[in-house]
Design an enzyme around this catalytic site. Sequence first.
Site, PDB file in Angstrom:
ATOM      1  N   GLY A  16     -15.813 -31.333 112.709  1.00 56.50           N
ATOM      2  CA  GLY A  16     -16.196 -29.921 112.680  1.00 56.50           C
ATOM      3  C   GLY A  16     -17.681 -29.787 112.404  1.00 56.50           C
ATOM      4  O   GLY A  16     -18.487 -30.647 112.773  1.00 56.50           O
ATOM      5  N   ASP A 125     -13.849 -46.345 103.979  1.00 58.95           N
ATOM      6  CA  ASP A 125     -14.825 -46.067 105.034  1.00 58.95           C
ATOM      7  C   ASP A 125     -16.237 -46.068 104.453  1.00 58.95           C
ATOM      8  O   ASP A 125     -17.008 -45.139 104.659  1.00 58.95           O
ATOM      9  CB  ASP A 125     -14.518 -44.727 105.703  1.00 58.95           C
ATOM     10  CG  ASP A 125     -15.286 -44.563 107.024  1.00 58.95           C
ATOM     11  OD1 ASP A 125     -15.725 -45.594 107.578  1.00 58.95           O
ATOM     12  OD2 ASP A 125     -15.448 -43.426 107.492  1.00 58.95           O
TER      13      ASP A 125
END
Length: 1316
Positions: A16, A125
């Site tokens: 987004g 991550d």
Amino acid sequence: MEKYHVLEMIGEGSFGRVYKGRKKYSAQVVALKFIPKLGRSEKELRNLQREIEIMRGLWHPNIVHMLDSFETDKEVVVVTDYAEGELFQILEDDGKLPEDQVQAIAAQLVSALYYLHSHRILHRDMKPQNILLAKGGGIKLCDFGFARAMSTNTMVLTSIKGTPLYMSPELVEERPYDHTADLWSVGCILYELAVGTPPFYTTSIFQLVSLILKDPVRWPSTISSCFKNFLQGLLTKDPRQRLSWPDLLHHPFIAGRVTIITEPAGSDLGTPFTSRLPPELQVLKDEQAHRLAPKGNQSRILRQACKLMAEEAKQKEDQNAGSALEQEDGLCKVTPSTAPVPGLKATPQESSLLAGILASEMKNNWEDWGAGEAPRTSRENHINLECEQGFPEPRPEAMGRQSTDVVDPENEEPDSDDEWQRLLETSEPGPVQLKSPLTLLCNPDFCQRIQSQLRGTGEQILKGVLDGVSHLLPVLRILSSLLSSCNDSVLLYSFCQEAGLPELPLSLLRYSQESSSIQQQPWYGALLRDLVAVVQAYFSCTFNLERSQTGDSLQVFQEAASLFLDLLGKLLAQSDDSEQTFRRDSLMCFAVLCEAVDGNSWAVSKAFYSSLLTTQRAVLDGLLHGLTVPQLPFHTPPGAPQVSQPLREQSEDVPGAISSALAAMCTAPVGLPSCWDAKEQVSWHLANQLTEDSSQLRPSLISGLRHHVLCLHLLKVLYACCYISERLCHILGQEPLALESLLMLVQGKVKVADWEESTEVALYLLSLLVFRLQDLPSGMEKLGSEVATLFTHSHVVSLVNAAACLLGQLGQQGVTFDLQPREWIAAAAHALSAPAEVRLTPPYSCGFYDGLLILLLQLLMQVQGKPGLIRDVVGSEVWTILWHRFSMALRLPEEVSAQEDDLLLSSPSSLEPDWTLISPQGMAALLSLAMAIFTQESQLCLSHLSQHGSVLMLTLKHLLSPSFLHHLSQAPQGPEFLPVVVLSVCKLLCFPFALDVDADLLVGVLADLRASEVVVCLLQVCCHHLSLLQAELPIGLLTRLALTDSASLKQFVNTVATSSRAIISFLSVVLLSDQPLMISDLLSLLTHTARILSPSHLSFIQELLSGSDESYRPLRSLLGHSENTVRVRAYGLLGHLLQHSMALRGALQSQSGLLNLLLLGLGDKDPAVRRSASFAVGNAAYQAGPLGPALAAAVPSMTQLLGDAQDGIRRNAASALGNLGPEGLGKELLKCQVPQRLLEMACGDPQPTVKEAALIALRSLQQESCIHQVLVSLGASEKLALLSLGNQLLPNSSNRPASVRHCRKLIQLLRPTHST
């Protein structure tokens, strides 16, 4: 949204958009992350919610703080701290950072990770893009989209998350991983900050995986030794050896710089990752990792990459044939002709397809990994320059694959070497299985071209036409790569058939060896090596194994093996040493062939190894001769000319290959017993050669034990030969040089290439020698302390177990070694909790842990009488770890408490124990160890036993299960140790019944045993696995369980009723045996059954007593048994059965002598027998029917028993005589003056129960008119009235005996009015 002002967009990605904002009515600047809901799956929305939940609970100065979160109709909005920038941007602008800045960032990253890991949260991550810059120069960790909060039941994960550049080796291999994967990523980030590029960097996902798994890190000279050591710890490829908590905090590079945020943890948080796992949890973690390990060898990352490549290739195929094909990868543009397939010009579409396949491997699909960031194009040249300046260029071929040169297939020669080289690069196998070779094999044009090139050139060579041989070499290398990298057996075998494999390469080998013209060519050596490489790759293919047989592949494999052995035998027989490299490669190919044969069936192994002693004897003789031929000196004597290193290495190649081939021939591979018998033939032959006095083989082999290359292989050869030859053991025991070499190896005085494995084999070999000789060879008496040091200080589990095995043998020979309890308990805990790596079958068919268990038993026996030490053992972690490890070796089925993502786990399909870990002998040692501990610390052990679902109880119950006992009976030495295992388990399970234990504890134990139907298991094991002498203890335990627990009793009865005749036959044999204790236990069990259960359940007891011929031989034997206890219980059983069984009453009447045996018991010398017999006769007399007249003979004996000293006997006699009255035996009763005796008992016996029995009998007898008259004449009413009056004078009516009522009733019955 009414709380915030949206100012400007500051970022955008696949998730987004991110906006800079300000909280209304304040100066607080925030970041607002808008994530659209539209188009997102349920799983993605759940993951988003997980990220929000994780971030909501995080409070740390180096972690982005989530201030708020809410939803609109179309979006999810997350509000966080506003950061000043990204660490990634600094790398873009500055390239790299000074070490002091890297050190500051390292401390903050470690602080953030410590906080996460202490809360059992993995980030998953870690990368520069997820590290933000805060005010004042600090950093904040962000983006928890892939984070995972692990439950207390989850030790490892398997889902692939993260960015490939920063992925750990276990992640890219799709192996289970834990928090150490985050620490690897930190190492990659810090390396990149200091050097300017990640430690493993390439634009090919396939090359990247290979680099991460195999390549060492390249260290520039600019970083300090302290920083380098820190990074080396974090970038250790083995996660078990990686620098981790809590040691990480104390590393000098960051020590004292890390901020530790402590806060109260929830009670259900479990063990934080920042603490070392307790050993029992480490065992569970290893087991979970083993269960979650992928079954195949294909990486999910590379499968996805290959899928994308295939899709791209298909898209290119659908485009116009003449159009150019552009593939933009940020570096170059590749046309369809970048990597053409030789000679594939039939259609442009076909050329486009293969070109696309080859070009796709160079395309960088970074957007499909991690969070979608592409490589930093602006830094590309800088990174390349940095690598060129700092390190030597390692992979020129990788650069060639990124070439932007455009090749025109119409103008290029179809069979150019460049084209074949490109195909070779495409087909090269990586560390994991790639799809490019599979894609090539799926293309019929490629296969046809390869096959035609191979057949065409090969057949030309066989015909003597040598032109074009150079074109054959790249084809052979492509074949080797394809055979090594493709796992599709059906597809690969079909390709081999069409290509003429393996016949054509073998024919070319034979022709090349025989053709003098070929031998003169400069490419002769390269041709031989490539041909052998193809044959070796063919032998290693899985379609050669019987379990994955494809068509007639197994027959082809055997024929090819025979052809290769022919060639190898001729090669070894030659004296020409000009082609040493070819000789070495052929021997290594032979070793691979042996491995393939070992994985096949017994028939294949038998045929192969038998041929080495018969038709292919030249191979074996050539190997043995090669080992004895003098080679170039391995160690240059002082003053002699120094040999160059390349020449020295070349001279060691062939002896090393020979020793490796010999080891492959005779070493029994772990877990593959089908080939052991076949290999023993070869070992016998070698052992006989070694024991010959005139043979030069033994001196050559012994001298090679000190050579750094040959040592391990020759040790394996010696071990295999000594394993089956006791004579060789005796010879080696008297061979000073051999013993000295072995002892020096154990002492670490010999430098060898594989010291750990070589020492392990040496320890096992010494153990075998001591076991075979039952004595100590010279010099070994001083070895105890050094082996003990290995046992207590080595971190290699296989070495610890091998040392324990030798210590056990030394201890049995009286060698003393100083082992403190604290040391050996810690060593045992380490050996049992660490992952097991079994590389060699231990001596005398032992399992991996057998030696350790036997040593622990010896050490425990030495501390007998020291309860404090035993208590320490039971209370320590080693006791728990021991049973966890044992349960894993047994492969106990258990439920999986947690699943990783969508991965469904199931229990092992086979419950056969892993005999390589623990053998039947080892199980017996473990149970003996448990018995010794239980004996001295019973109550403490019972607490372990009584815990619901405890591993100890689960294990013991499993050891009695039919499935386990079946496997045990089929195992090596299983039949010998099966009774030992069963009886040991029974002894352990008897403890709760032999001790004064809490009632609740006993109830819990009974519930566990009932749930597993241990009673049924005991009955079956006695029936099918134990001799009669061995069944005594199990029958005793079975009886105790059935007497204590009614549900267990029903299990016993139902099993007997529904099972085959074997159980009835076994029980009959027990009743007729000469084992009085076992007979007594069984009779008690049968009596309890007859007393508790309804008559419908008792037919099997009638069958047992009557015998197969219904002669009632078992019952006769029991009633006349010499042991009092047996007779007591036999009469008792008979008494209970006579209450219900009409058949038994009939047998007493019809079977000659049976009633007399019953009546003999009334006069037995043993009061217990008389009591049981009187009980039986009384029940026989009750409603006797046709049997009544025959019981007249019992009246005198029963009357005599009315005066017995035992009140129970008097009571039974009175009851029996009362039962005989209604059967028409009045005259016999009067003759023996029974009414008078009973009246006397009713009025004068001191025992109330006897009085009551006499009154009841009189009430029954008075029904006979003759007896009624006698009682009246005796003044019974008056006497009884006085008795009744005396009872009424008792002060408390509740204390009045029950005989009062009978007394009144009898008085009423004796009144004249009633009698008339």
